[in-house]
Write a protein that holds these residues in place. Structure first.
Motif, mmCIF file in Angstrom:
data_model
loop_
_atom_site.group_PDB
_atom_site.id
_atom_site.type_symbol
_atom_site.label_atom_id
_atom_site.label_comp_id
_atom_site.label_asym_id
_atom_site.label_seq_id
_atom_site.Cartn_x
_atom_site.Cartn_y
_atom_site.Cartn_z
ATOM 1 N N THR A 36 7.637 -12.402 -4.212
ATOM 2 C CA THR A 36 7.425 -10.982 -4.496
ATOM 3 C C THR A 36 8.165 -10.536 -5.742
ATOM 4 O O THR A 36 8.185 -9.364 -6.049
ATOM 5 N N TRP A 198 2.849 10.543 -2.424
ATOM 6 C CA TRP A 198 2.945 9.776 -1.174
ATOM 7 C C TRP A 198 2.501 10.586 0.037
ATOM 8 O O TRP A 198 2.319 10.056 1.113
ATOM 9 N N ILE A 209 1.408 2.497 -6.385
ATOM 10 C CA ILE A 209 2.619 1.767 -5.969
ATOM 11 C C ILE A 209 2.561 1.489 -4.475
ATOM 12 O O ILE A 209 2.739 0.350 -4.026
ATOM 13 N N VAL A 210 2.276 2.534 -3.686
ATOM 14 C CA VAL A 210 2.313 2.361 -2.231
ATOM 15 C C VAL A 210 1.187 1.453 -1.748
ATOM 16 O O VAL A 210 1.395 0.566 -0.907
ATOM 17 N N MET A 213 1.945 -2.030 -2.540
ATOM 18 C CA MET A 213 3.012 -2.520 -1.670
ATOM 19 C C MET A 213 2.426 -2.959 -0.329
ATOM 20 O O MET A 213 2.723 -4.048 0.161
ATOM 21 N N GLN A 214 1.545 -2.079 0.207
ATOM 22 C CA GLN A 214 0.996 -2.386 1.525
ATOM 23 C C GLN A 214 0.039 -3.563 1.484
ATOM 24 O O GLN A 214 -0.098 -4.306 2.461
ATOM 25 N N PHE A 216 0.186 -6.196 -0.623
ATOM 26 C CA PHE A 216 0.782 -7.390 -1.232
ATOM 27 C C PHE A 216 0.204 -7.716 -2.613
ATOM 28 O O PHE A 216 0.083 -8.874 -2.980
ATOM 29 N N LEU A 221 1.905 -3.963 -8.137
ATOM 30 C CA LEU A 221 3.053 -3.173 -7.686
ATOM 31 C C LEU A 221 4.079 -3.050 -8.806
ATOM 32 O O LEU A 221 4.526 -1.953 -9.168
#
Lengths: 251, 279, 292
Positions: A36, A198, A209-210, A213-214, A216, A221
């Motif tokens: 990551t 958000w 971004i979110v 992130m969720q 992968f 990201l």
């Protein structure tokens, strides 16, 4: 620290940034921090890829517009409040307390409020405005008070009214401070806009971004986060230049 | 002015000023206390009677802490007396300030750093909401020798030039009363002497009623019609010395023996009093 | 390098010290009318004092109440202040664990990051090269909204409490490093020369001169970081959905349980404001103690 702001400071700064880049790159390549943590070159390549240009372009557009609107409204309200505090000394203490308390509210705790009061698209700008208002208020109200006793005395003896004093003495004296406040408010507005997103804005860097992130999407990201940082840094640098200009004009 | 004070200087003369028109600045029985913490207070001035007649130049002379600046601040309406009364031109000083009838210059020039010298000097017009009289401003800048620096900013000027600008600003609205609080106090001796000569020449043109606060005896004697000597703790008027040198006064005067005699006399009365009060 | 304006963050807001007004002199009078008058006067004084200082906060709560009642908003969408306080009084147990969890990560991170930042700043005081390299990086990172980077950190370090702790440490580290560094160098003019003339060693110079002059700056950084740490903890909990008040929020907003969401928000606000007030008091005490 000021003495080394010039040549050597700039050199150290450049070296510092280069070292940071090298450390990031090698940490990413070696994979010590896992999959990551990509090397910086991957992130930059991803950002530069024309395939994602519209995606990033729309996200940056949305976030920038929320942050800019919030920044404008927030600063305007902050300067208005600071001005009324300067003209109405009786209200100032309560106003200071009020602003400080509002600032101490965690921005994210305001989410439920704004979702009720505003549309989901309006929330990022509103939170950006709140985040930007505080540094500007502090800078402006401190700036209005930043006049010497002799200056105030001379104005009193010359028969200046409250408004003339504000216009000819306090406002010019406050300008460098206000410019500095705007400089600090710029990254705050960007953060506010992202936090606001958000809570369910349709698009923006924060959403990108979110969601990455969720899902992968590591490169996406990091690329989005880097974009957010770049917007923030650019605004910071721009207002830093404005501040230096104002200081050279005023002092 | 009371008779014994007049006689003190050995010259009994008729005080035309107080019998004709009311004095431009009048302090009667003025006392001033400053509150310290926990309810205690300190007496800065005690029973001060002082007047500045129309067109008169009065210098307040005394050691630091004798309350001479407090007298000036009372005259400027920046403080109010604990007892007694202060009037400027028959009105309360605050009222005089509000109607833009006062000119003031402090030791700190207090020019606005962001404005040019020209704009600084024309600032009183703006505060009085009048249109700026460009000719008046230009004339004053000429008078104080700053015409070439009209567009310069204060920080580009020397200390002496800034004080000249500050005095030009004080004069620009043709005030009824000019208040000068150690205007040359922060300057070197040579510049100070030169500015004294210039101020003398400027003042000789219009004879604006002036109160000057200073601790320099030579300055007081060279500029003033009367020198008021003060003593400290609490601030009191010790004596008043009339200065009779002919006007306009030339720089040569400062090198004359008569001038030095007066300076010595006043220096002595300052020293004498210090011995009485000092530890 | 961007210049750090300590003026702006120095204690400017409401510098007057908090002192209660004198509530009249104790009633010595024998007649009850006078006693009542004095008591009335006292209450009036206290009321005036409260209004002067807190009119903004009162207006906020009253405005909230008025908004809900006048517009007759469905209490499911937006609960009234009364409903929220009733919820907090009847079900305090629901909020204890999340609150403790959030406060712990925020405070431990705050203390850890501040200590780390101050130590590294002190170390770099002895070696200018380290400072030269670290300061620009710290200044750049300080102008980057780290809270917005929470998702990245969450992904890299995993959805765990220690990630939140790491984030709060980072958040307080950078401002502390920047402020303490500049404070260590902002010794009174001439004082370093004076110490050298007296033959002071570098360690003495640090202890007696640099450190005291850095203390106010360090406390400014502590105040700046305090609110950010709570915010960062809430954001991380909100996004990762682990535990804590941020998680309560995320859960209940999704279920449209606005009463719980608002109650959690109010608790977070109260603690954030309290922490802000404590750190501001510390900052002022430090300013009085160490600043000229």
């Amino acid at each position: 620290m000021k003495s080394q702001t010039t040549g050597s400071g700039l050199m150290y700064g450049a070296i510092g940034v280069v070292v940071l880049g090298v450390v990031w790159e090698s940490a990413g390549r070696s994979g010590v921090l896992g999959t990551t943590f990509p090397p910086v070159s991957d992130v930059v390549t991803y950002l530069a890829d024309p395939a994602y240009r519209t995606l990033f372009g729309r996200a940056v557009g949305a976030t920038f517009s929320s942050a800019a609107r919030g920044f404008l409204y927030g600063s305007a309200v902050a300067i208005l409040l600071a001005t009324s505090g300067a003209v109405l000394p009786a209200a100032k203490e309560g106003m200071d307390r009020f602003v400080a308390s509002v600032h101490a509210i965690p921005l994210i705790a305001l989410g439920p409020l704004f979702i009720v009061l505003l549309s989901r698209t309006g929330t990022p700008a509103a939170i950006a405005g709140l985040a930007a208002a505080f540094p500007v208020y502090v800078a402006a109200s401190a700036g209005f008070d930043d006049t010497s006793q002799t200056h105030r005395d001379v104005f009193t003896v010359m028969g200046s009214g409250r408004w003339s004093r504000l216009r000819h003495l306090q406002v010019p004296a406050a300008l460098p401070g206000i410019a500095d406040g705007l400089r600090l408010a710029a990254p705050a507005a960007v953060l506010g806009a992202i936090l606001g997103e958000w809570f369910g804005a349709p698009r923006g860097i924060g959403i990108l971004i979110v969601s990455s992130m969720q899902n992968f999407q590591i490169n996406q990201l990091w690329a989005s986060a880097m974009l957010a940082a770049l917007i923030s840094l650019t605004a910071f640098a721009l207002f830093g230049a404005l501040e230096r200009f104002v200081v050279s004009r005023i002092r | 002015m009371s008779l014994d004070l007049l006689l003190e200087d050995g010259v009994a003369h008729i005080d035309l000023v107080s019998s004709a028109a009311p004095a431009d600045l009048q302090l009667s029985g003025v006392g001033k206390d400053f509150q310290l913490r926990r309810g205690t207070s300190v007496r800065a001035l005690d029973a001060v009677d002082l007047e500045v007649g129309h067109g008169e130049f009065v210098a307040l002379l005394g050691p630091s802490g004798c309350g001479k600046s407090t007298i000036l601040r009372l005259a400027a309406g920046l403080e109010s007396p604990t007892s007694g009364s202060v009037t400027v031109g028959g009105n309360a000083p605050e009222e005089m300030a509000r109607s833009h009838g006062l000119g003031v210059a402090f030791q700190d020039h207090a020019l606005l750093p962001w404005a040019t010298i020209e704009r600084n000097v024309s600032m009183p017009f703006k505060l009085a909401r009048r249109t700026v009289d460009e000719d008046r401003v230009a004339g004053l800048l000429e008078l104080v020798g700053l015409s070439e620096f009209a567009k310069a900013r204060p920080r580009q000027l020397s200390g002496g030039m800034r004080q000249r600008a500050s005095i030009a600003r004080a004069l620009v609205l043709e005030p009824k009363m000019l208040l000068l609080d150690e205007p040359f106090g922060a300057l070197d001796a040579v510049t100070r002497r030169r500015l004294n000569i210039e101020l003398q020449a400027i003042w000789a043109r219009d004879h604006i009623s002036t109160l000057l606060v200073t601790h320099a005896v030579e300055e007081a004697v060279f500029l003033a019609d009367r020198v008021v000597v003060m003593s400290a703790r609490p601030g009191r008027i010790e004596r008043i010395r009339k200065i009779d040198f002919e006007r306009p006064r030339k720089p040569e005067l400062m090198r004359s023996s008569e001038f030095h005699a007066v300076v010595d006399e006043l220096t002595k009365s300052l020293d004498d009093h210090d011995e009485v009060v000092g530890p | 390098m961007s210049q750090i304006n300590t003026d702006l963050v120095a204690p400017r807001i409401a510098t007057r010290s908090a002192s209660l007004p004198k509530v009249g002199t104790p009633a010595r009078a024998t007649d009850s009318v006078s006693v009542i008058r004095r008591v009335g006067q006292g209450i009036w004084n206290v009321l005036g004092w409260c209004v002067r200082r807190y009119w903004g906060v009162m207006a906020l709560v009253l405005g909230w109440h008025a908004y809900v009642t006048v517009l007759d908003i469905n209490r499911i969408v937006m609960p009234s202040p009364g409903a929220v306080s009733q919820e907090l009084l009847t079900n305090p147990g629901r909020y204890v664990d999340p609150t403790l969890s959030t406060l712990t990560v925020a405070l431990v991170g705050l203390v850890g990051g501040t200590t780390l930042g101050a130590s590294l700043a002190s170390l770099s005081w002895f070696a200018r090269a380290i400072n030269g390299l670290l300061t620009p990086v710290a200044v750049i990172l300080r102008s980057v909204p780290i809270v917005a980077m929470v998702p990245v950190l969450a992904r890299v370090f995993g959805y765990e409490q220690r990630t939140i702790l790491l984030i709060t440490v980072m958040i307080s580290f950078f401002p502390t490093f920047v402020f303490v560094s500049s404070g260590l160098r902002a010794t009174p003019p001439g004082s370093e020369d004076l110490f050298r003339v007296f033959g002071a060693r570098r360690l003495t110079l640090f202890r007696r001169l640099a450190l005291p002059s850095a203390m106010p700056n360090g406390l400014v950084a502590l105040r700046l970081s305090a609110a950010d740490c709570i915010l960062a903890a809430l954001v991380a909990e909100f996004l990762m959905g682990t535990e804590g008040l941020g998680h309560v929020f995320q859960d209940t907003i999704g279920d449209l349980d606005m009463l719980t969401a608002w109650s959690a928000a109010i608790i977070a606000t109260i603690f954030s404001v309290t922490l802000f007030l404590i750190t501001r008091r510390l900052e002022r005490a430090g300013h009085r103690r160490w600043s000229a």
